[in-house]
Design an enzyme around this catalytic site. Structure first.
Site, mmCIF file in Angstrom:
data_model
loop_
_atom_site.group_PDB
_atom_site.id
_atom_site.type_symbol
_atom_site.label_atom_id
_atom_site.label_comp_id
_atom_site.label_asym_id
_atom_site.label_seq_id
_atom_site.Cartn_x
_atom_site.Cartn_y
_atom_site.Cartn_z
ATOM 1 N N ASP A 147 0.848 -1.202 0.000
ATOM 2 C CA ASP A 147 0.000 0.000 0.000
ATOM 3 C C ASP A 147 0.883 1.252 0.000
ATOM 4 O OD1 ASP A 147 -2.439 1.306 0.001
ATOM 5 O OD2 ASP A 147 -2.654 1.270 2.183
ATOM 6 N N HIS A 191 -4.084 3.106 -7.129
ATOM 7 C CA HIS A 191 -5.299 2.790 -6.365
ATOM 8 C C HIS A 191 -6.520 2.590 -7.269
ATOM 9 C CE1 HIS A 191 -3.196 3.362 -2.585
ATOM 10 N NE2 HIS A 191 -4.255 2.838 -1.987
ATOM 11 N N HIS A 220 -6.174 -0.851 -8.475
ATOM 12 C CA HIS A 220 -6.626 -1.712 -7.380
ATOM 13 C C HIS A 220 -8.146 -1.820 -7.397
ATOM 14 C CE1 HIS A 220 -8.674 -1.854 -3.480
ATOM 15 N NE2 HIS A 220 -7.822 -2.803 -3.188
ATOM 16 N N HIS A 272 -5.668 -5.589 0.367
ATOM 17 C CA HIS A 272 -5.649 -4.281 -0.304
ATOM 18 C C HIS A 272 -4.244 -3.948 -0.835
ATOM 19 C CE1 HIS A 272 -6.491 0.058 -0.835
ATOM 20 N NE2 HIS A 272 -5.348 0.271 -0.222
HETATM 21 ZN ZN LIG Z 1 -4.409 2.189 0.014
#
Ligand SMILES: [Zn+2]
Length: 369
Positions: free
Chosen positions: A172, A255, A258, A272
């Site tokens: 992340d 992101h 993602h 995540h």
């Molecule tokens: Zn994140």
């Protein structure tokens, strides 16, 4: 437009620090509401209680029911704030507990303290809470007027959490520098509602440098059951550096990709940060980054065990149609991919996904022992 930086008012990190919780928060109120799971309290309850013995502040414990929902938030508010005397909200545990504590504090206008027991994302420091339904389906985002009054990382507790969670936190945090760089070039507005400060950019660089320098050392130490300086530095990078930066400099391609990957059922079991890591290498392909940079990031991901191919994310037999769906979802209106400093289409993202996966296979052969 103004430049804006968001951060928690106070950040405390250290081994065994939870045993000093009360002394750090007693200026905020008289009675702390400790939101924690029953098993969590069995593990660390004694530490917390001991900290309040010598304090002017008292504590009450609320066992979390497992879901950060409107129902649970209202239950806690009714019992402990409206019909109780709690005036400091403390969440001790994973992401859902942090979000519940933030939501309770937001609705009751009380100070909030977040004590994560894992370092798997950069969410703890943020002025954001995600609510789910009782069934665990996404409900809504609460955009909070301010960040937590304090975030406390007890590194002794975090270093005993599953290693894969901390590695996901590295994934992340890996995105943050590249997303900040893209936002800086495009002049995008950050989550904080302003332009990027020099401070946020400096933290973004420090975040990436720390991950590259300390990531592997930290992972190996954690696997050996140790809490070292490298582990401390990684916990700070995953939580504080990445947390301030993503809010105050902005999100971009990684992101959004993602979010696109969440349409693949096959990837649902991945964390995540693991999906964000693949989003990061895809963003690098999308922006045609320098070969040296691409190679450095792939090598790092492979070394610490972050996924660099779709197969490693669980999507072994993904079809062209499925990948087009991922690309489309990453490019919907309002997605952060449009913070990239050039026009992004789903066609471009599809091609970047294919290439990122192929490069992943290539570098796995080159770098994996
Ligand atoms: Zn994140």
């Amino acid at each position: 437009m103004a430049k804006i930086l968001f951060s928690p008012s106070k950040y405390v990190q250290g081994a065994g620090e939870l045993a000093h919780l009360a002394s750090h928060i007693e200026s905020l109120g008289k009675t702390a509401l400790i939101i924690i799971t029953e098993s969590g309290f069995k593990r660390v309850g004694e530490k917390i209680e001991s900290s309040f013995k010598e304090s002017n502040c008292s504590m009450e414990v609320c066992h979390f029911n497992g879901e950060c929902s409107e129902v649970e938030v209202n239950r806690i508010i009714d019992k402990y704030v409206t019909n109780g005397s709690c005036d400091i909200i403390v969440g001790i545990g994973g992401g859902k507990i942090a979000d519940t504590a933030k939501a309770v504090a937001y609705y009751t206008k009380k100070p909030v303290v977040v004590c994560p027991t894992i370092a798997s994302t950069d969410a703890p420091c943020s002025a954001l809470s995600v609510l789910y339904t009782e069934e665990g389906v996404f409900d809504k985002y609460l955009f909070l007027p301010q960040n937590p009054n304090m975030v406390m990382m007890d590194t002794e507790i975090i270093s005993k959490s599953p290693v894969r969670l901390t590695v996901a936190g590295i994934g992340d945090a890996l995105a943050t520098y590249f997303e900040a760089r893209a936002c800086k070039i495009s002049g995008a507005t950050s989550c904080a509602g302003g332009k990027t400060t020099q401070a946020a950019m400096a933290l973004a660089s420090l975040c990436l440098d720390t991950l590259l320098k300390e990531g592997l050392k930290a992972k190996i130490a954690l696997e050996a059951g140790a809490c070292t300086d490298a582990v401390e530095n990684i916990i700070e990078a995953n939580t504080l550096l990445s947390g301030i930066e993503f809010e105050s400099a902005g999100l971009a391609g990684a992101h959004a990709i993602h979010n696109g990957l969440t349409v693949l059922e096959e990837c649902h079991h991945m964390y995540h940060g693991e999906k964000v890591a693949f989003g990061t290498v895809t963003q690098l392909v999308l922006e045609n980054a320098e070969k040296e940079e691409i190679e450095k990031i792939y090598k790092f991901c492979i070394e610490i065990g972050l996924p660099v191919t779709l197969a490693q994310l669980g999507a072994t037999d993904v079809t062209k149609e499925q990948l087009l769906e991922v690309a489309k979802a990453a490019c919907v209106e309002g997605e952060t991919i449009h913070n990239m400093p050039f026009e992004v289409t789903s066609e471009k993202v599809y091609n970047a996904l294919l290439t990122a996966d192929a490069l992943g296979k290539y570098y796995l052969q080159k770098f994996a022992q």
